[in-house]
Design an enzyme around this catalytic site. Structure first.
Site, PDB file in Angstrom:
ATOM      1  N   CYS A 299       0.836  -1.207   0.000  1.00 44.62           N
ATOM      2  CA  CYS A 299       0.000   0.000   0.000  1.00 44.62           C
ATOM      3  C   CYS A 299       0.866   1.250   0.000  1.00 44.62           C
ATOM      4  O   CYS A 299       1.434   1.624   1.031  1.00 44.62           O
ATOM      5  CB  CYS A 299      -0.913  -0.034   1.223  1.00 44.62           C
ATOM      6  SG  CYS A 299      -1.837   1.480   1.475  1.00 44.62           S
TER       7      CYS A 299
ATOM      8  N   CYS B 151      -0.266   4.032   2.339  1.00 45.51           N
ATOM      9  CA  CYS B 151       0.046   3.810   3.754  1.00 45.51           C
ATOM     10  C   CYS B 151       1.537   4.022   4.034  1.00 45.51           C
ATOM     11  O   CYS B 151       1.901   4.615   5.039  1.00 45.51           O
ATOM     12  CB  CYS B 151      -0.313   2.384   4.188  1.00 45.51           C
ATOM     13  SG  CYS B 151      -1.855   1.776   3.532  1.00 45.51           S
ATOM     14  N   ASP B 152       2.407   3.504   3.173  1.00 42.66           N
ATOM     15  CA  ASP B 152       3.837   3.442   3.502  1.00 42.66           C
ATOM     16  C   ASP B 152       4.730   4.314   2.617  1.00 42.66           C
ATOM     17  O   ASP B 152       5.935   4.398   2.861  1.00 42.66           O
ATOM     18  CB  ASP B 152       4.327   1.981   3.364  1.00 42.66           C
ATOM     19  CG  ASP B 152       3.536   1.043   4.272  1.00 42.66           C
ATOM     20  OD1 ASP B 152       3.124   1.491   5.345  1.00 42.66           O
ATOM     21  OD2 ASP B 152       3.327  -0.123   3.896  1.00 42.66           O
TER      22      ASP B 152
END
Ligand code: NDP
Length: 302
Positions: free
Chosen positions: A131, A134-135
């Site tokens: 993701c 997200c990261d």
């Protein structure tokens, strides 16, 4: 006893809850993770009607949830382990206990497919991610790779090209599944370099972080090293239907329904990405959720 239990708080499940809540049905939503599903961790959704400038997936899903709760739906965080159906009662067995309802809507979605190569599991959180939203920020000014040739992979590559110093898009063939608009954008982005006809053979690194991808060229049979600090795996989805065992008719793991979203068991419905269908988008999940809720309302009247 609930009128309807909805498994999954993604766009399909939350839409179903808006409709069943508004129809004054006692509605329970079970969610094992963060509400919003895959849409909730999508940076920018550009093809959901009503948002001409696009909208952040997390923001959109927070609005869906607020709307469902405003209509009285109850959200419980619990993981579904199994389902039984007997005498018009649907029982959902979870990690914390069990819940019963007169109807059930399965909107459990699908989760990301893994590469299943050496080093993948070892370096999750140490360079391997599924993701970018997200990261991605952990990789500012770094070299990263995205694996895949579908809409998700192209979106991830475009998102990362604003953050990383260089993005390699690794795809196992020359043709793409992604839509033309995203594809054009990616092909024009000079910070993204294509690595076509290549598959990841293994992921290497030291004790702390991954450092290298070993790529295999499917045409020439040659191996090459790609030195990157992060790899984002975007190679499709696997339906979250394991908990069903042999209860319902499936096609490649996706639940088969009729046009009213009814499954092979009377009283059990399915909606969204977990359902066998052609197009998996927020807009189609919303349509499924509304249809399933309307069918449940009819079914309970009977
Ligand atoms: P897709 O199934 O569309 O694409 C998966 C990609 O990964 C394919 O290019 C496939 O290659 C490749 N792949 C699969 N397995 C492997 C493997 N083991 N090793 C290497 N490559 C592999 O999945 P997506 O997650 O991209 O999209 C899922 C659905 O969500 C689609 O319907 C998509 O349209 C939708 N979506 C829409 C978005 C939008 O903005 N409209 C954004 C994101 C997703 P090959 O092509 O060779 O099979």
């Amino acid at each position: 006893m609930y009128d309807v239990i909805i498994i999954g708080a993604g766009p399909a499940g939350l839409t179903a809850a808006i409709y069943t809540g508004r129809a004054k049905l006692k509605t329970l939503i079970l969610e094992s993770n963060i509400p919003g599903g895959n849409a909730g961790i999508t940076d920018m959704i550009e093809n959901y009607p009503g948002f001409p400038q696009g909208i952040n997936g997390g923001e959109l899903m927070a609005l869906f949830l607020e709307q469902a709760e405003n209509f009285g739906a109850e959200l419980v965080y619990d993981e579904v382990r199994g389902i039984t159906s007997a005498n018009g009662i649907q029982t959902v067995i979870t990690s914390q206990g069990q819940y019963q309802g007169r109807a059930l809507i399965i909107a459990a979605g699908a989760r990301r497919r893994e590469l299943e190569v050496v080093g993948e599991k070892e370096y999750i959180g140490k360079g391997v991610s599924y993701c970018a939203t997200c990261d991605g920020l952990f990789f500012q000014k770094s070299q990263v790779a995205v694996i895949g040739g579908g809409d998700s992979a192209i979106k991830e590559a475009l998102y990362l090209s604003d953050i990383a110093s260089k993005v390699y898009l690794v795809h196992r063939r020359e043709g793409f599944r992604a839509n033309e608009t995203s594809l054009d954008k990616m092909l024009k982005d000079t910070r993204i370099e294509l690595k076509l006809n290549k598959i990841v053979k293994r992921i290497e690194g030291d004790n702390t972080m991954m450092k290298n991808l070993v790529l295999y060229d499917v045409k020439t049979g040659q191996e090459e090293n790609l030195e990157v600090e992060g790899v984002f795996v975007s190679i499709g989805m696997i339906p979250a239907s394991e908990f069903l065992t042999d209860l319902l008719d499936l096609s490649n793991g996706y639940i088969i329904t009729d046009e009213n979203m009814m499954t092979s068991i009377y009283g059990i419905f399915a909606a969204g990405d977990v359902r066998s269908k052609k197009l998996r988008q927020v807009s189609t999940a919303v349509g499924d959720g509304a249809m399933a809720a309307a069918a449940v309302t009819e079914f309970l009247k009977e």
